[in-house]
Design an enzyme around this catalytic site. Structure first.
Site, PDB file in Angstrom:
ATOM      1  N   GLU A   1      24.640  73.619  40.975  1.00 16.94           N
ATOM      2  CA  GLU A   1      25.615  73.404  39.904  1.00 16.94           C
ATOM      3  C   GLU A   1      26.091  74.693  39.223  1.00 16.94           C
ATOM      4  O   GLU A   1      25.827  74.915  38.033  1.00 16.94           O
ATOM      5  CB  GLU A   1      25.039  72.456  38.846  1.00 16.94           C
ATOM      6  CG  GLU A   1      24.610  71.105  39.400  1.00 16.94           C
ATOM      7  CD  GLU A   1      24.211  70.100  38.323  1.00 16.94           C
ATOM      8  OE1 GLU A   1      24.107  70.475  37.147  1.00 16.94           O
ATOM      9  OE2 GLU A   1      24.016  68.926  38.671  1.00 16.94           O
TER      10      GLU A   1
ATOM     11  N   HIS B   1      18.049  77.309  40.729  1.00 15.23           N
ATOM     12  CA  HIS B   1      18.238  76.161  39.843  1.00 15.23           C
ATOM     13  C   HIS B   1      18.005  76.668  38.412  1.00 15.23           C
ATOM     14  O   HIS B   1      17.112  76.190  37.710  1.00 15.23           O
ATOM     15  CB  HIS B   1      17.302  75.022  40.232  1.00 15.23           C
ATOM     16  CG  HIS B   1      17.751  73.662  39.773  1.00 15.23           C
ATOM     17  ND1 HIS B   1      17.896  72.583  40.631  1.00 15.23           N
ATOM     18  CD2 HIS B   1      18.081  73.195  38.549  1.00 15.23           C
ATOM     19  CE1 HIS B   1      18.283  71.517  39.929  1.00 15.23           C
ATOM     20  NE2 HIS B   1      18.404  71.857  38.662  1.00 15.23           N
TER      21      HIS B   1
ATOM     22  N   ARG C   1      13.632  67.865  47.879  1.00 12.40           N
ATOM     23  CA  ARG C   1      14.418  69.020  47.426  1.00 12.40           C
ATOM     24  C   ARG C   1      13.749  69.602  46.188  1.00 12.40           C
ATOM     25  O   ARG C   1      13.624  68.918  45.175  1.00 12.40           O
ATOM     26  CB  ARG C   1      15.853  68.590  47.117  1.00 12.40           C
ATOM     27  CG  ARG C   1      16.690  69.670  46.472  1.00 12.40           C
ATOM     28  CD  ARG C   1      18.145  69.247  46.215  1.00 12.40           C
ATOM     29  NE  ARG C   1      18.826  70.295  45.489  1.00 12.40           N
ATOM     30  CZ  ARG C   1      19.320  70.176  44.250  1.00 12.40           C
ATOM     31  NH1 ARG C   1      19.266  69.026  43.599  1.00 12.40           N
ATOM     32  NH2 ARG C   1      19.880  71.204  43.653  1.00 12.40           N
TER      33      ARG C   1
ATOM     34  N   TYR D   1      26.273  61.808  38.281  1.00  8.76           N
ATOM     35  CA  TYR D   1      25.667  60.956  37.250  1.00  8.76           C
ATOM     36  C   TYR D   1      26.676  60.027  36.598  1.00  8.76           C
ATOM     37  O   TYR D   1      26.368  58.879  36.304  1.00  8.76           O
ATOM     38  CB  TYR D   1      24.996  61.838  36.181  1.00  8.76           C
ATOM     39  CG  TYR D   1      23.795  62.560  36.744  1.00  8.76           C
ATOM     40  CD1 TYR D   1      22.551  61.941  36.785  1.00  8.76           C
ATOM     41  CD2 TYR D   1      23.912  63.836  37.295  1.00  8.76           C
ATOM     42  CE1 TYR D   1      21.447  62.577  37.341  1.00  8.76           C
ATOM     43  CE2 TYR D   1      22.822  64.483  37.857  1.00  8.76           C
ATOM     44  CZ  TYR D   1      21.593  63.837  37.876  1.00  8.76           C
ATOM     45  OH  TYR D   1      20.510  64.468  38.450  1.00  8.76           O
TER      46      TYR D   1
ATOM     47  N   ASN E   1      25.805  66.316  43.104  1.00 14.95           N
ATOM     48  CA  ASN E   1      24.997  65.731  42.036  1.00 14.95           C
ATOM     49  C   ASN E   1      25.936  64.872  41.198  1.00 14.95           C
ATOM     50  O   ASN E   1      26.864  65.386  40.576  1.00 14.95           O
ATOM     51  CB  ASN E   1      24.387  66.824  41.153  1.00 14.95           C
ATOM     52  CG  ASN E   1      23.407  67.699  41.920  1.00 14.95           C
ATOM     53  OD1 ASN E   1      23.052  67.411  43.068  1.00 14.95           O
ATOM     54  ND2 ASN E   1      22.963  68.775  41.289  1.00 14.95           N
TER      55      ASN E   1
ATOM     56  N   GLU F   1      21.567  64.780  44.072  1.00 17.80           N
ATOM     57  CA  GLU F   1      20.984  64.250  42.832  1.00 17.80           C
ATOM     58  C   GLU F   1      21.768  63.024  42.415  1.00 17.80           C
ATOM     59  O   GLU F   1      23.000  63.025  42.453  1.00 17.80           O
ATOM     60  CB  GLU F   1      21.069  65.254  41.660  1.00 17.80           C
ATOM     61  CG  GLU F   1      20.126  66.427  41.752  1.00 17.80           C
ATOM     62  CD  GLU F   1      20.220  67.366  40.547  1.00 17.80           C
ATOM     63  OE1 GLU F   1      20.634  66.930  39.446  1.00 17.80           O
ATOM     64  OE2 GLU F   1      19.888  68.551  40.719  1.00 17.80           O
TER      65      GLU F   1
END
Ligand code: FCB
Length: 453
Positions: free
Chosen positions: A163, A118, A74, A297, A295, A361
């Protein structure tokens, strides 16, 4: 822990974070060029001028991907390479780079997954209002169509936006990201125009598999971090509910169901009004998509905080306290809560059963050291291993999860944190541009080879 047969294993990057070559082949300026060159915006004054020099080294980098046996890569396309001023005829030299990149990936039997946005908005569009200007959504759709015309025969998986929460609320809300504006009303307008751009672009990416990539996270009270069954007070539950609406439902409800959560409309009403949401917009945003890219985290930890003003990145978050989690942290200071990922995936597959899911991600920054040409990044390896176990658990629980992409293939320009934060499974020595596979990369290669842990 063996994964489904067609499960996709890959890694992700983004144009401004790795390419460099910011003045080559007719590339226009982006908001991140302007921002990173503004003193005080990025740690150490770092910029993406050279980054990983991937623009010139992409063949070698694809060689590394091949070594790891990645099934998918990606990457993102830099809009200012395609349309230097954000509108009008395409720049053939800019498109030619992605053309070569895609051919090289296909020759290595790696599926190209392209993200169209992005965060590197052409500066010329920012000069006309950026995402606060409704017209930017239409410009984005035209750009998406131009790229699809040229590469749609070989790229079969497309992400519209990466995002949009971050673009809107860090770019126009707290100003930590480009373009560095600080206005809650502008941030909320931008969020809507980003969604509009997504919906308009999604229609122009067929044939193809289309996804929207969001930074989602389970919203938890401090007690729920370690104990998922902890029952919050009514006030804490209300805080959790509202922040979940602002973080995740603000984007996925319109895109997948064609509706805005009441909490988002109320926040907009209190921050500049809702006139920018025109009749018919929700139908435009609600274009069919195939996948949600996630994504993940760390979880978002909140509790009730009576009397607190809204956080600048969270218009509508009055009376909420953003709290610390009782968990170890990465070099970013982000709490490590692997089962936050399974909780999130299970929740999203329940709330949005119409679409498939992909982890687009997941990864961690740690302070790596190179010793005799090796990087023993045990912390990152443990982070990835812990999260993959949770991905497997989510699949076992029935989540329609199609794949997992590590952030990131390479150490790179980590936005306002510059180069000091290293997320790569491949180490980059910036002065020499030498790449070294970290232990986590070698481990990931084995995970891929056995399709599991
Ligand atoms: C995400 C971004 C990505 C990278 C990681 C650490 O928010 O999409 O570019 O910076 O965080």
């Amino acid at each position: 822990m063996i994964f489904p047969e067609n499960f996709v294993w890959g890694a992700a990057t983004a144009s401004y974070q790795i390419e460099g070559a910011v003045k080559e082949d007719g590339r226009g300026q982006s908001i991140w060029d302007t921002f990173s060159h503004t003193p005080g915006k990025v740690v150490e004054g770092d910029t993406g001028d050279v980054a990983c020099d991937h623009y010139h080294r992409y063949k070698d980098d694809i060689g590394l991907m091949r070594e790891l046996r990645l099934g998918a890569y990606r990457f993102s396309i830099a809009w200012p390479r395609i349309q230097p001023d954000g509108a009008g005829p395409v720049n053939p030299r800019g498109l030619a780079f992605y053309d070569k990149l895609v051919d090289e990936l296909l020759a290595a039997e790696i599926a190209p997954y392209a993200t169209l946005y992005h965060w590197d908005l052409p500066q010329a569009l920012e000069d006309r209002g950026g995402w606060t200007n409704r017209d930017t959504a239409y410009r984005f759709a035209d750009y998406a169509a131009a790229v699809h015309d040229r590469l749609g025969d070989r790229i079969h998986t497309w992400a519209t936006l990466n995002e949009p929460w971050v673009s809107a609320y860090l770019g126009y809300g707290n100003g930590v990201h480009a373009p560095g504006r600080r206005d809650p009303a502008e941030a909320m307008r931008s969020a809507h125009h980003l969604l509009l751009g997504h919906g308009l672009a999604a229609r122009r990416l067929r044939p193809g598999t289309v996804m929207l990539v969001v930074n989602s996270a389970p919203v938890l009270t401090p007690a729920q971090v370690s104990d998922p069954s902890a029952v919050p007070s009514e006030a804490d539950a209300a805080a959790v509910h509202r922040i979940h609406a602002l973080l995740t439902r603000q984007f996925l409800d319109p895109a997948v169901h064609g509706t805005y959560p009441a909490e988002v409309l109320e926040a907009a009403a209190r921050n500049g009004g809702t006139e920018h949401i025109r009749d018919g917009d929700l139908a435009l945003i609600n274009a069919p998509i195939d996948l949600i890219g996630i994504n993940y985290y760390n979880p978002c930890v909140v509790e009730s905080g009576p009397g607190l003003p809204a956080d600048a990145a969270w218009p509508g978050s009055e009376d909420v306290r953003f709290a610390a989690a009782d968990a170890p942290t990465t070099a970013m200071g982000w709490p490590i809560v692997p089962d936050g990922l399974s909780r999130l995936l299970i929740r999203l597959s329940h709330d949005y059963p119409e679409v498939g899911l992909m982890v687009t991600e997941n990864g961690a920054a740690f302070d790596d050291v190179v010793e005799n040409g090796r990087v023993h990044d045990a912390d990152r390896l443990a982070y990835l291993d812990g999260h993959l176990r949770e991905v497997w658990r989510a699949v076992q629980s029935g989540a329609d999860l199609r794949g997992y992409l590590v952030w990131s293939l390479l150490d790179n320009f980590e936005w306002a944190e510059g180069y000091r934060r290293r997320f790569g499974i491949v180490h980059v020595d910036y002065p020499t541009q030498t790449r070294v596979l970290k232990d986590s990369a070698l481990w990931y290669r084995d995970v891929i080879a056995r399709n599991g842990l």
